[in-house]
Design an enzyme around this catalytic site. Structure first.
Site, PDB file in Angstrom:
ATOM      1  N   ARG A 179      10.345  34.620  37.270  1.00 50.35           N
ATOM      2  CA  ARG A 179      10.679  34.709  35.800  1.00 50.35           C
ATOM      3  C   ARG A 179      12.155  34.610  35.515  1.00 50.35           C
ATOM      4  O   ARG A 179      12.532  33.883  34.616  1.00 50.35           O
ATOM      5  CB  ARG A 179      10.154  36.224  35.332  1.00 50.35           C
TER       6      ARG A 179
ATOM      7  N   ASN B 184      13.322  30.876  33.660  1.00 49.92           N
ATOM      8  CA  ASN B 184      13.952  31.102  32.291  1.00 49.92           C
ATOM      9  C   ASN B 184      15.505  30.608  32.319  1.00 49.92           C
ATOM     10  O   ASN B 184      15.739  29.778  31.268  1.00 49.92           O
ATOM     11  CB  ASN B 184      14.015  32.648  31.915  1.00 49.92           C
TER      12      ASN B 184
ATOM     13  N   SER C 269       7.109  37.443  40.985  1.00 47.46           N
ATOM     14  CA  SER C 269       7.275  37.435  39.639  1.00 47.46           C
ATOM     15  C   SER C 269       8.603  37.464  39.160  1.00 47.46           C
ATOM     16  O   SER C 269       9.344  36.948  38.446  1.00 47.46           O
ATOM     17  CB  SER C 269       6.112  38.081  38.890  1.00 47.46           C
TER      18      SER C 269
END
Lengths: 75, 297
Positions: free
Chosen positions: B240, B244, B236
């Site tokens: 993440r 992004n 994660s």
């Protein structure tokens, strides 16, 4: 329906459906956070820090969907 | 439009390939190192100018660390590594927004069709379509928008005929370090290993009772889940940050291809903001995991 069409549709569907729940979650987190700040303005700093963290967690799931869509489209 | 999920190799350093995002990371590293050494030599008792800004950043991050850990001694202990991660991720995120990063590069002949970018029209066809492009096609630094203007429908027939042979692909020399999954995965791996190290430092060997707990079948199962959750933290963290920044790059490429003047400004603002927030999230999350690992179970 040839593979190109299905691929295109799946790319669009992945990000469209994958962004629904995270945005709902972020909205709920935001509303609870703002409510908490309204009830206790002195704790605003702590509530804000926890809220931003929770929002980033929720947004990560939408980013996972976006990465899958990008991989489908460009790889 | 040329979007590559993986970082493109630019040259070889002996047996190791060097990609454009690795090169950008090195440049950022060297510049920050030089700045740090020069700044350290010029520290003054009463701050002025740049020193004010740096002290402001360090103090506010230290206050944040204290409010997260609720423990001054632990905040002091965890602060250096967490702030380093924050600064490293932040500067690498923002490096992707500098002019020249992603737009200065060279064309590479690809002999096969099996590469991650959309097949591009060869250079000859780009000349034909120059009438439709908004910028001169023979300027290397703007060549990205040239290919971007080429409409897929009109080019596809020609591209298919020639894509079996070779077509020129634009390879940028610089690219944001964090837009490469290797970077974020490595950093996530380091962060999770550090969490274990902090746990052992605070609790000694008893830290592993979190994972291997034989007192109860339920506790045993929870221990297994804890091990799985450590790996999910790695995934994660990396996705993440990667998602992004990479999505930001793609967004900027698309917007610039649609409307190159004035319109991309709010999107650059968004990317600056997102870079800051993602760096903050990565470091504060690492701090939270440090705290959880060092707390007695």
């Amino acid at each position: 329906m040839d593979t190109e069409t299905i691929k295109l549709l799946s790319v669009a569907g992945t990000i469209a459906i994958g962004a629904v729940m995270p945005s709902l979650a972020i909205g709920m987190i935001g509303s609870k956070g703002v409510e908490a700040i309204g009830r206790n303005p002195e704790a605003a700093g702590k509530v804000q820090a926890a809220m931003i963290l929770a929002i980033a967690f929720a947004e990560a799931v939408a980013i996972y969907a976006l990465v899958v869509a990008l991989i489908l489209k460009f790889v | 439009m040329h979007v590559s999920l993986t970082a493109e190799k630019i040259f070889d350093l002996g047996p190791l390939p060097v990609t454009n995002s690795l090169l950008t990371t090195w440049v950022v590293l060297v510049l920050v190192g030089i700045f740090a050494v020069v700044f350290r030599a010029r520290l003054k008792r009463s701050p002025a100018g740049v020193q004010n800004v740096i002290e402001l950043a360090i103090e506010s991050f230290h206050d944040l660390a204290e409010s997260v850990t609720n423990n001054f001694k632990q905040a002091r202990q965890f602060f250096p590594i967490v702030f380093t991660i924050f600064l490293f991720v932040l500067l690498n995120n923002w490096a992707g927004l500098l002019p020249g990063v992603g737009s200065i590069g060279f064309f590479e002949e690809e002999k096969t069709t099996e590469e991650s970018a959309i097949p591009e029209a060869p250079l000859a066809q780009n000349e034909e379509l120059s009438g439709e492009s908004l910028v001169a096609p023979d300027v290397v630094s703007l060549s990205e928008s040239t290919e971007v203007i080429a409409e897929n429908e009109t080019v596809e027939e020609g591209a298919h005929a020639e894509s079996a042979e070779h077509h020129a692909v634009f390879v940028p020399i610089f690219r944001a370090g964090t837009a490469d999954l290797s970077f974020t995965l490595a950093l996530a791996f380091v962060a999770v290993i550090l969490v274990q190290v902090m746990g052992i430092a605070s609790l000694g060997g008893g830290y592993f009772k979190k994972f291997f707990n034989f007192s109860n079948p339920i506790h045993f199962f929870v221990g297994i889940l804890e091990i799985v959750s450590e790996f999910s933290k790695m995934i994660s963290f990396s996705f993440r940050l990667f998602g992004n920044i990479f999505a930001g790059e793609v967004l900027l490429a698309v917007i610039i291809s649609l409307a190159p003047f004035v319109v991309p400004m709010p999107f650059y603002g968004l990317e600056i903001f997102v870079g800051l927030i993602q760096a903050l999230v990565f470091s504060v999350l690492t701090l939270v995991f440090f705290k959880m690992a060092s707390a007695a179970h």
